[in-house]
Scaffold this active site. Structure first.
Site, PDB file in Angstrom:
ATOM      1  CD  GLU A 267      -2.706   0.997   2.536  1.00  0.00           C
ATOM      2  OE1 GLU A 267      -3.103  -0.105   2.962  1.00  0.00           O
ATOM      3  OE2 GLU A 267      -2.911   2.068   3.108  1.00  0.00           O
ATOM      4  CB  CYS A 304      -3.259   5.148   3.652  1.00  0.00           C
ATOM      5  SG  CYS A 304      -3.989   4.149   4.926  1.00  0.00           S
TER       6      CYS A 304
HETATM    7  P1  NAP Z   1       9.040   3.803   4.083  1.00  0.00           P
HETATM    8  O1  NAP Z   1      10.183   4.736   4.067  1.00  0.00           O
HETATM    9  O2  NAP Z   1       8.619   3.250   2.784  1.00  0.00           O
HETATM   10  O3  NAP Z   1       9.398   2.621   5.106  1.00  0.00           O
HETATM   11  C1  NAP Z   1       8.506   1.560   5.358  1.00  0.00           C
HETATM   12  C2  NAP Z   1       9.299   0.284   5.605  1.00  0.00           C
HETATM   13  O4  NAP Z   1       9.869  -0.160   4.372  1.00  0.00           O
HETATM   14  C3  NAP Z   1      10.454   0.459   6.564  1.00  0.00           C
HETATM   15  O5  NAP Z   1      10.586  -0.728   7.316  1.00  0.00           O
HETATM   16  C4  NAP Z   1      11.645   0.650   5.652  1.00  0.00           C
HETATM   17  O6  NAP Z   1      12.850   0.204   6.244  1.00  0.00           O
HETATM   18  C5  NAP Z   1      11.287  -0.237   4.484  1.00  0.00           C
HETATM   19  N1  NAP Z   1      11.858   0.237   3.224  1.00  0.00           N
HETATM   20  C6  NAP Z   1      11.741   1.473   2.690  1.00  0.00           C
HETATM   21  N2  NAP Z   1      12.406   1.547   1.527  1.00  0.00           N
HETATM   22  C7  NAP Z   1      12.952   0.330   1.318  1.00  0.00           C
HETATM   23  C8  NAP Z   1      13.769  -0.220   0.294  1.00  0.00           C
HETATM   24  N3  NAP Z   1      14.151   0.502  -0.764  1.00  0.00           N
HETATM   25  N4  NAP Z   1      14.147  -1.497   0.410  1.00  0.00           N
HETATM   26  C9  NAP Z   1      13.756  -2.246   1.470  1.00  0.00           C
HETATM   27  N5  NAP Z   1      13.003  -1.784   2.474  1.00  0.00           N
HETATM   28  C10 NAP Z   1      12.598  -0.497   2.402  1.00  0.00           C
HETATM   29  O7  NAP Z   1       7.757   4.486   4.720  1.00  0.00           O
HETATM   30  P2  NAP Z   1       7.569   5.331   6.037  1.00  0.00           P
HETATM   31  O8  NAP Z   1       8.832   5.372   6.812  1.00  0.00           O
HETATM   32  O9  NAP Z   1       6.407   4.796   6.690  1.00  0.00           O
HETATM   33  O10 NAP Z   1       7.194   6.779   5.522  1.00  0.00           O
HETATM   34  C11 NAP Z   1       7.832   7.461   4.459  1.00  0.00           C
HETATM   35  C12 NAP Z   1       6.800   8.044   3.506  1.00  0.00           C
HETATM   36  O11 NAP Z   1       5.937   7.012   3.042  1.00  0.00           O
HETATM   37  C13 NAP Z   1       5.836   9.059   4.123  1.00  0.00           C
HETATM   38  O12 NAP Z   1       6.353  10.346   4.155  1.00  0.00           O
HETATM   39  C14 NAP Z   1       4.639   8.950   3.203  1.00  0.00           C
HETATM   40  O13 NAP Z   1       4.832   9.738   2.076  1.00  0.00           O
HETATM   41  C15 NAP Z   1       4.635   7.485   2.779  1.00  0.00           C
HETATM   42  N6  NAP Z   1       3.649   6.672   3.522  1.00  0.00           N
HETATM   43  C16 NAP Z   1       2.477   6.421   2.902  1.00  0.00           C
HETATM   44  C17 NAP Z   1       1.524   5.662   3.557  1.00  0.00           C
HETATM   45  C18 NAP Z   1       0.221   5.340   2.895  1.00  0.00           C
HETATM   46  O14 NAP Z   1      -0.524   4.554   3.446  1.00  0.00           O
HETATM   47  N7  NAP Z   1      -0.091   5.881   1.760  1.00  0.00           N
HETATM   48  C19 NAP Z   1       1.760   5.172   4.836  1.00  0.00           C
HETATM   49  C20 NAP Z   1       2.980   5.445   5.447  1.00  0.00           C
HETATM   50  C21 NAP Z   1       3.908   6.194   4.755  1.00  0.00           C
HETATM   51  P3  NAP Z   1      13.769   1.141   7.189  1.00  0.00           P
HETATM   52  O15 NAP Z   1      13.404   0.732   8.570  1.00  0.00           O
HETATM   53  O16 NAP Z   1      15.153   0.811   6.851  1.00  0.00           O
HETATM   54  O17 NAP Z   1      13.408   2.573   6.892  1.00  0.00           O
END
Ligand code: NAP
Length: 525
Positions: A267, A304
């Site tokens: 998602e 979300c």
């Molecule tokens: P995220 O940066 O995508 O991280 C979520 C999880 O995925 C973390 O455990 C992260 O690991 C891992 N991850 C991220 N990039 C990866 C990659 N390239 N390879 C492997 N694993 C990876 O999301 P977030 O920290 O929750 O938030 C960042 C942004 O995501 C927000 O600013 C927002 O824009 C978006 N977001 C959207 C929703 C939605 O429902 N639409 C929800 C939450 C967030 P690490 O622990 O190493 O960081």
């Protein structure tokens, strides 16, 4: 029950010795590090967790639904007994209030019990039986029976914005365990302490209900390192994820490029369009502004389903805009989940504000802006919106963009939007009856259509769909909320010509479990 956070991964029924990198939770309100340090597992510990899951799979997947339901209910009870600790630690790690921690805990335990009810009853397996017709001409028909069976061990990535309901024992974990799949959870670095409190609840429940070791593990460490090693591991058979589009795409890419590709249910991003129709906005302008404001600023806009895009017909909405401006200008700023998410919101609002043709309708006049999200509303005309791809993207936080145009222009713009989790229409019944094209276009773009409501507040129930076309999710054929989510972690298997004793009970003649089945083309119980 009180529990001391150890900062160590949970590998089956043991604690990791560590060996990998260390990290700490940070209080987003103060910027202070929180104790203790969390240790990533070593490579061999990750391997051990995966192998335990693989060993647990045959035992766990062949258990009765009743027994697995007992496990899910025990997890719910353990989490309830830890609610005070969650309510104490949660606000420190996430900036979310204690009431939200308690509310989300109730949602999480309710979700676990909903899946327990589903698998205890048993009809979810979609059992189908076609009896043999040995005398059929020109060819005999074989006895064929099918049902849904679990995929195998599943990797679940915790979401930052739902530290309970979409995390360690959240929707994906509940659905996968209900289906019969062991779960390997990758904790989110934003709330490692809550992850461990809940992880410990799952382990206690597993031991108390005699589940095989490996049915659950909880791993700290980075996504690129520990997370990727799970996604690429040949034992893992599906992935659940909520987070950024870049993170989701990286996991999809890795899963698709394995020697055996696997499904990723990611998602990612959704702006959840809201269409205000003329009569509704004329009649209820102020109430719509209040509703939108509440939905937009709920949880600092970190949902979300946050309404990030509003279509307003030209010549309407004076009272709506005036009220929205009044509410936004006195709105407080809000602590966000972590500094990265706060910076991403600031960057997005700066980028929107600097885009030619975009005007700021209202901005909160708060003094507290450091490391906090300031609610903001922009507007743009529909033609500029169509020209500027960046205006179609997510502003994750309390920000929204109002797009103005004629109703015909608004209807023509919907097919240009990306896939969404939700789409909302405010109108009269006559107004929506006059625009079947608009409703049809919204259906093609979103997983859930809302009439005269707001998209935040996702009911956990059997008919909920929380999913939608790309990029809101990687696979719009499924949902992450509601009982249909169990199908993410299953595949249909058919048995042809098997003796009764070798068939699963669900498929035996006489229907020993009393479930709903399709027998020779007719539904029967
Ligand atoms: P995220 O940066 O995508 O991280 C979520 C999880 O995925 C973390 O455990 C992260 O690991 C891992 N991850 C991220 N990039 C990866 C990659 N390239 N390879 C492997 N694993 C990876 O999301 P977030 O920290 O929750 O938030 C960042 C942004 O995501 C927000 O600013 C927002 O824009 C978006 N977001 C959207 C929703 C939605 O429902 N639409 C929800 C939450 C967030 P690490 O622990 O190493 O960081």
């Amino acid at each position: 029950m009180s529990y001391t956070i150890q900062g160590k991964s949970i590998i089956g029924y043991s604690r990791s010795g560590g060996g990998g990198s260390t990290s700490s939770a940070v209080n987003p309100a103060s910027g202070q590090k929180l104790d203790p340090e969390f240790h990533a597992p070593s490579e061999s510990e990750v391997e051990q967790a995966v192998l335990l899951a693989e060993r647990a799979f045959p035992v766990f997947s062949s258990m009765s639904g009743k027994k697995r339901a007992g496990f899910l209910r025990a997890i719910a009870a353990e989490i309830e007994s830890a609610v005070d600790q969650i309510a104490e630690r949660g606000p420190l790690e996430t900036g979310l209030p204690e009431a939200r921690m308690r509310g989300e805990t109730a949602r999480t335990t309710g979700q676990l019990r909903m899946f327990a009810d589903l698998i205890e009853e048993g009809s979810w397996v979609d059992a189908r039986i076609e009896h043999a017709q040995p005398d059929r001409a020109p060819l005999p028909k074989p006895d064929l029976r099918s049902m849904q069976r679990p995929l195998g061990p599943v990797a679940v990535f915790c979401a930052s914005n739902f530290p309970l309901a979409f995390s360690v024992a959240g929707g994906d974990t509940a659905a996968a365990l209900a289906a019969g799949c062991p779960v390997l959870v990758k904790a989110h670095s934003s709330h490692p302490g809550i992850a461990e409190i809940v992880g410990d609840c799952v382990v206690r429940a597993a031991q108390a209900t005699d589940m095989p070791e490996g049915v659950f593990s909880l791993l700290y460490g980075s996504g690129r390192d520990v997370g990727m090693s799970l996604v690429k591991h040949p034992v893992v058979q599906a992935v659940g994820f909520t987070g950024s589009r870049s993170g989701g795409l990286a996991l999809m890419d890795a899963a698709a490029n394995r020697p055996q590709p696997i499904p990723v249910y990611a998602e990612m991003s959704s702006v959840n369009p809201v269409v205000l129709m003329p009569k509704a906005v004329d009649a209820r302008g102020e109430a719509l502004a209040e509703g939108l404001f509440g939905s937009l600023t709920l949880g600092a806009g970190q949902f979300c389903t946050n309404p990030g895009l509003v279509f307003l017909p030209d010549g309407h909405g004076e009272a709506f805009l005036a009220k929205l401006k009044e509410l936004i200008e006195v709105a407080p700023s809000a602590v966000m989940l972590n500094s990265g998410i706060c910076q991403a919101f600031k960057d997005a609002t700066e980028s929107f504000g600097e885009t030619e043709g975009v005007e700021t309708v209202a901005h909160a006049f708060t003094k507290q802006v450091e490391e906090r999200a300031v609610p903001v509303v922009f507007s743009v005309n529909v033609r500029r919106f169509l020209e500027e791809a960046r205006l179609h993207g997510e502003m994750f936080g309390p920000g929204t963009l109002i797009v103005r145009g004629s109703m015909d222009e608004i209807e023509a713009t919907i097919p240009e939007l990306e896939g969404q989790l939700t789409a909302t229409v405010h109108g009269t019944e006559e107004e929506i009856a006059e625009r079947p094209g608009l409703i049809g276009a919204l259906e093609r773009r979103a997983g859930r259509l809302i009439f005269n409501g707001f998209p935040t507040g996702v009911e956990v129930c059997p008919s909920m769909v929380h999913g939608g076309p790309f990029p809101s999710t990687s696979d719009g054929r499924s949902t992450s909320v509601g009982t249909m989510a169990i199908h993410r972690f299953c595949r249909p298997v058919a048995w042809q010509g098997f003796p009764a004793a070798a068939l699963p009970e669900e498929l035996r003649d006489g229907n020993p479990l009393g479930i709903q089945r399709m027998v020779d083309g007719e539904f029967a119980r």
